[in-house]
Design a protein around this motif. Structure first.
Motif, mmCIF file in Angstrom:
data_model
loop_
_atom_site.group_PDB
_atom_site.id
_atom_site.type_symbol
_atom_site.label_atom_id
_atom_site.label_comp_id
_atom_site.label_asym_id
_atom_site.label_seq_id
_atom_site.Cartn_x
_atom_site.Cartn_y
_atom_site.Cartn_z
ATOM 1 N N VAL A 42 38.020 52.959 42.049
ATOM 2 C CA VAL A 42 37.199 52.684 40.867
ATOM 3 C C VAL A 42 37.976 51.789 39.907
ATOM 4 C CG1 VAL A 42 36.071 53.727 38.850
ATOM 5 C CG2 VAL A 42 35.839 54.800 41.099
ATOM 6 N N GLU A 43 39.261 52.065 39.716
ATOM 7 C CA GLU A 43 40.077 51.238 38.820
ATOM 8 C C GLU A 43 40.106 49.782 39.295
ATOM 9 O OE1 GLU A 43 44.439 51.529 38.959
ATOM 10 O OE2 GLU A 43 44.366 51.684 36.764
ATOM 11 N N GLU A 44 40.249 49.575 40.598
ATOM 12 C CA GLU A 44 40.263 48.211 41.138
ATOM 13 C C GLU A 44 38.891 47.548 41.015
ATOM 14 O OE1 GLU A 44 43.720 48.588 44.560
ATOM 15 O OE2 GLU A 44 41.739 49.477 44.948
ATOM 16 N N LEU A 45 37.836 48.317 41.246
ATOM 17 C CA LEU A 45 36.479 47.779 41.121
ATOM 18 C C LEU A 45 36.151 47.377 39.694
ATOM 19 C CD1 LEU A 45 34.710 50.360 43.434
ATOM 20 C CD2 LEU A 45 34.849 47.891 43.863
ATOM 21 N N ASP A 46 36.751 48.061 38.710
ATOM 22 C CA ASP A 46 36.478 47.806 37.296
ATOM 23 C C ASP A 46 37.470 46.838 36.647
ATOM 24 O OD1 ASP A 46 34.324 49.518 37.458
ATOM 25 O OD2 ASP A 46 35.309 51.178 36.416
ATOM 26 N N PHE A 47 38.496 46.422 37.373
ATOM 27 C CA PHE A 47 39.534 45.559 36.812
ATOM 28 C C PHE A 47 38.948 44.248 36.282
ATOM 29 C CE2 PHE A 47 42.428 41.935 37.669
ATOM 30 C CZ PHE A 47 43.397 42.216 36.721
ATOM 31 N N LEU A 48 39.329 43.909 35.049
ATOM 32 C CA LEU A 48 38.943 42.650 34.424
ATOM 33 C C LEU A 48 40.220 41.882 34.118
ATOM 34 C CD1 LEU A 48 36.302 44.065 31.926
ATOM 35 C CD2 LEU A 48 35.816 42.702 33.974
ATOM 36 N N TYR A 49 40.379 40.703 34.689
ATOM 37 C CA TYR A 49 41.613 39.953 34.478
ATOM 38 C C TYR A 49 41.677 39.305 33.112
ATOM 39 C CZ TYR A 49 38.832 35.971 36.127
ATOM 40 O OH TYR A 49 37.850 35.024 36.284
ATOM 41 N N ASP A 50 40.545 39.180 32.421
ATOM 42 C CA ASP A 50 40.530 38.791 31.010
ATOM 43 C C ASP A 50 39.224 39.277 30.399
ATOM 44 O OD1 ASP A 50 38.451 36.797 31.176
ATOM 45 O OD2 ASP A 50 39.915 35.248 31.656
ATOM 46 N N GLU A 51 39.080 39.100 29.109
ATOM 47 C CA GLU A 51 37.936 39.684 28.393
ATOM 48 C C GLU A 51 36.586 39.074 28.762
ATOM 49 O OE1 GLU A 51 38.135 37.177 24.248
ATOM 50 O OE2 GLU A 51 39.516 38.861 24.507
ATOM 51 N N GLY A 52 36.577 37.913 29.369
ATOM 52 C CA GLY A 52 35.323 37.284 29.758
ATOM 53 C C GLY A 52 35.056 37.334 31.252
ATOM 54 N N ALA A 53 35.870 38.063 31.979
ATOM 55 C CA ALA A 53 35.790 38.077 33.444
ATOM 56 C C ALA A 53 34.700 39.015 33.957
ATOM 57 C CB ALA A 53 37.133 38.497 34.026
ATOM 58 N N ASN A 54 34.377 38.831 35.221
ATOM 59 C CA ASN A 54 33.544 39.765 35.960
ATOM 60 C C ASN A 54 34.447 40.604 36.848
ATOM 61 O OD1 ASN A 54 31.050 38.725 34.989
ATOM 62 N ND2 ASN A 54 31.211 37.045 36.450
ATOM 63 N N SER A 55 34.137 41.873 36.953
ATOM 64 C CA SER A 55 34.891 42.748 37.844
ATOM 65 C C SER A 55 34.319 42.663 39.260
ATOM 66 C CB SER A 55 34.816 44.195 37.354
ATOM 67 O OG SER A 55 33.491 44.696 37.500
ATOM 68 N N ILE A 56 35.050 43.199 40.211
ATOM 69 C CA ILE A 56 34.547 43.256 41.587
ATOM 70 C C ILE A 56 33.288 44.116 41.638
ATOM 71 C CG2 ILE A 56 35.039 44.082 43.925
ATOM 72 C CD1 ILE A 56 37.973 43.190 43.447
ATOM 73 N N GLY A 57 33.282 45.219 40.915
ATOM 74 C CA GLY A 57 32.088 46.063 40.865
ATOM 75 C C GLY A 57 30.885 45.307 40.326
ATOM 76 N N MET A 58 31.118 44.498 39.298
ATOM 77 C CA MET A 58 30.031 43.686 38.740
ATOM 78 C C MET A 58 29.512 42.700 39.776
ATOM 79 S SD MET A 58 31.644 42.959 34.958
ATOM 80 C CE MET A 58 30.470 41.673 34.534
ATOM 81 N N LEU A 59 30.411 42.095 40.521
ATOM 82 C CA LEU A 59 29.988 41.128 41.541
ATOM 83 C C LEU A 59 29.203 41.810 42.653
ATOM 84 C CD1 LEU A 59 33.226 38.967 41.616
ATOM 85 C CD2 LEU A 59 31.002 38.302 40.663
ATOM 86 N N LEU A 60 29.607 43.015 43.037
ATOM 87 C CA LEU A 60 28.855 43.752 44.060
ATOM 88 C C LEU A 60 27.466 44.128 43.537
ATOM 89 C CD1 LEU A 60 31.709 46.004 45.460
ATOM 90 C CD2 LEU A 60 30.697 43.987 46.558
ATOM 91 N N ALA A 61 27.392 44.554 42.282
ATOM 92 C CA ALA A 61 26.084 44.856 41.677
ATOM 93 C C ALA A 61 25.229 43.594 41.620
ATOM 94 C CB ALA A 61 26.275 45.448 40.280
ATOM 95 N N HIS A 62 25.866 42.467 41.361
ATOM 96 C CA HIS A 62 25.158 41.183 41.329
ATOM 97 C C HIS A 62 24.523 40.881 42.689
ATOM 98 C CE1 HIS A 62 24.329 36.998 40.353
ATOM 99 N NE2 HIS A 62 24.962 36.635 41.457
ATOM 100 N N LEU A 63 25.261 41.119 43.764
ATOM 101 C CA LEU A 63 24.724 40.843 45.099
ATOM 102 C C LEU A 63 23.459 41.649 45.353
ATOM 103 C CD1 LEU A 63 28.027 40.831 47.214
ATOM 104 C CD2 LEU A 63 26.886 38.893 46.095
ATOM 105 N N ALA A 64 23.487 42.924 44.998
ATOM 106 C CA ALA A 64 22.306 43.771 45.198
ATOM 107 C C ALA A 64 21.163 43.324 44.296
ATOM 108 C CB ALA A 64 22.653 45.238 44.949
ATOM 109 N N ALA A 65 21.463 42.990 43.046
ATOM 110 C CA ALA A 65 20.420 42.576 42.102
ATOM 111 C C ALA A 65 19.763 41.267 42.529
ATOM 112 C CB ALA A 65 21.008 42.450 40.699
ATOM 113 N N VAL A 66 20.563 40.320 42.991
ATOM 114 C CA VAL A 66 20.013 39.042 43.453
ATOM 115 C C VAL A 66 19.077 39.274 44.637
ATOM 116 C CG1 VAL A 66 20.607 36.867 44.618
ATOM 117 C CG2 VAL A 66 21.828 37.552 42.545
#
Length: 177
Positions: A42-66
């Motif tokens: 979960v920590e890796e999925l939520d990791f944000l490399y900066d304040e404007g970044a997308n996390s891996i979890g966000m990108l996976l949610a994006h794939l399903a939403a698209v």
């Protein structure tokens, strides 16, 4: 998914030949995405490399939403309702809304969302004739696009975001050194 035929673009049970080709490519793309993320915490999925970044979890949610959005657009031949849009918007747009709402989920949560969405896609593909892939409607900037292109875009978008996922994983591994 049959790993013995992962690298074979060919006929798939229950699908016309054109759908089989498309699904073969979608299957390979999904397999490589899943392999890239399946052991993340979960920590890796939520990791944000900066304040404007997308996390891996966000990108996976994006794939399903698209994919869900394209199901509605192509299978039902309509735009998203306000209710559907509000539900999918954090994943579709990512950004600040995604950072606020898409976090704290396990990899199993994301993989389940992706699998459920893909299963709906494949089951619907099985009900459609191959000619459906070539039906054209106005698309981006009112230019014509066929359903084949739209579904190509679904997995092309996944490929692009998988590249982002791999970069984020490298940032994580460099951070943990």
């Amino acid at each position: 998914m049959n790993l013995d035929t992962l690298y074979v673009i060919d006929q798939k049970d229950g699908l016309g030949l054109e759908f089989s080709k498309l699904v073969s490519m979608m299957n390979y793309t999904r397999y490589t995405t899943t392999e890239a993320v399946k052991a993340l915490t979960v920590e890796e999925l939520d990791f944000l490399y900066d304040e404007g970044a997308n996390s891996i979890g966000m990108l996976l949610a994006h794939l399903a939403a698209v994919e869900k959005a394209y199901q509605i657009e192509t299978f039902e031949n309509r735009d998203l309702t306000e209710k559907e849009l509000s539900k999918l918007l954090p994943g579709l747009d990512l950004g600040s809304l995604g950072r606020e709402q898409i976090k704290g989920n396990t990899i199993d949560y994301y993989l389940e969302q992706l699998a459920e969405t893909r299963n709906t896609t494949i089951e619907t593909f099985k009900t459609l004739p191959d000619d459906w892939l070539y039906e054209q409607t106005p698309f981006w900037w009112e230019r014509p696009a066929n359903n084949f292109f739209k579904w190509f875009h679904v997995f092309e978008d996944e490929l692009s975001h998988r590249g982002q996922i791999r970069l984020i994983k490298k940032m994580l591994s460099n951070r943990n050194r």
